[in-house]
Design a protein around this motif. Structure first.
Motif, short mmCIF file in Angstrom:
data_model
loop_
_atom_site.label_atom_id
_atom_site.label_comp_id
_atom_site.label_asym_id
_atom_site.label_seq_id
_atom_site.Cartn_x
_atom_site.Cartn_y
_atom_site.Cartn_z
N ARG A 156 61.57 -27.23 0.02
CA ARG A 156 61.66 -27.42 -1.42
C ARG A 156 62.35 -28.73 -1.75
O ARG A 156 61.90 -29.50 -2.60
N ARG A 157 63.47 -29.01 -1.04
CA ARG A 157 64.19 -30.26 -1.28
C ARG A 157 63.31 -31.47 -0.97
O ARG A 157 63.29 -32.45 -1.71
N PHE A 158 62.58 -31.41 0.12
CA PHE A 158 61.68 -32.49 0.50
C PHE A 158 60.64 -32.73 -0.60
O PHE A 158 60.41 -33.87 -1.02
N LEU A 159 60.01 -31.65 -1.07
CA LEU A 159 58.97 -31.78 -2.08
C LEU A 159 59.52 -32.27 -3.42
O LEU A 159 58.79 -32.89 -4.20
N SER A 160 60.80 -32.01 -3.66
CA SER A 160 61.45 -32.47 -4.90
C SER A 160 62.00 -33.88 -4.76
O SER A 160 62.58 -34.41 -5.71
N GLY A 161 61.89 -34.46 -3.57
CA GLY A 161 62.41 -35.81 -3.36
C GLY A 161 63.92 -35.86 -3.17
O GLY A 161 64.51 -36.93 -3.24
N TYR A 212 53.62 -28.95 3.97
CA TYR A 212 54.47 -28.44 5.05
C TYR A 212 54.47 -29.40 6.24
O TYR A 212 55.53 -29.73 6.78
N GLN A 213 53.30 -29.88 6.64
CA GLN A 213 53.23 -30.79 7.79
C GLN A 213 53.86 -32.14 7.48
O GLN A 213 54.48 -32.76 8.35
N ARG A 214 53.74 -32.62 6.24
CA ARG A 214 54.41 -33.87 5.86
C ARG A 214 55.93 -33.70 6.01
O ARG A 214 56.61 -34.58 6.53
#
Length: 181
Positions: free
Chosen positions: A39-44, A85-87
């Motif tokens: 979630r943190r990754f996708l939120s930058g 997810y893979q990114r």
């Protein structure tokens, strides 16, 4: 086949003498401990500096194996362009490498569908196979374990066939440029 619904991995890794190999064929997983970092990754948002308890346990398990001379490796067969997810997983893989794993990536479109196993598995000492079991939401649900020689041979052949085609993590920078369609 033996079904182990609890966490079978520590025992399987501790019993391994030579090698532990993981074939990953899913583009996303529903591991509960990964949902917040994803979630943190996708939120930058910035990556947490403190690894969680489950990651620390995994890294310790891998380090224990490699200290005993056990090779721990995996191939991730991935769709390009990568799933979210893979990114995210590409940003986390360095931790696995630092713990002692040899991880390679293989874009799915470079191999025929009949060459890629349908299911994830771990192959221990080229003789025991543990199929990763997941529930309907993709969350881990244990393992189906077998020492059937024909199943182990199939998994060994899959590993051998795909290993030479896969790219080591350190050379797998930009799959869109490296593997144009």
């Amino acid at each position: 086949m033996e079904l182990r619904q609890s966490n079978p991995w520590p025992d399987l890794f501790r019993d391994t003498q030579r090698s532990a190999f993981h074939m990953e064929v899913r583009d996303s997983y529903g591991v509960p401990g990964e949902s917040e970092p994803l979630r943190r990754f996708l939120s930058g948002e910035a990556r947490s500096e403190e690894p969680d308890e489950s990651w620390q346990a995994w890294a310790s398990l891998v380090r224990g194996c490699t200290a005993r001379g056990v090779t721990v490796s995996r191939i991730r067969v991935v769709t390009v362009p990568h799933s979210d997810y893979q990114r995210w997983l590409l940003t986390e893989t360095r931790d696995n490498i630092d713990a002692g794993e040899d991880i390679r990536y293989l874009p799915r479109h470079l191999v025929g569908a009949d060459q890629v196993p349908a299911d994830d598995f771990w192959l221990f000492d080229d003789a025991a196979v543990a199929f990763n079991l997941v529930d309907a939401e993709g969350k881990p649900a244990g393992a189906g374990i077998t020492t059937d020689p024909s199943i182990a041979a199939y998994c060994r052949r899959s590993k051998e066939r795909l290993w030479s085609l896969a790219t080591p993590f350190d050379k797998y920078d930009d799959p869109a440029e490296t593997y144009p369609r």
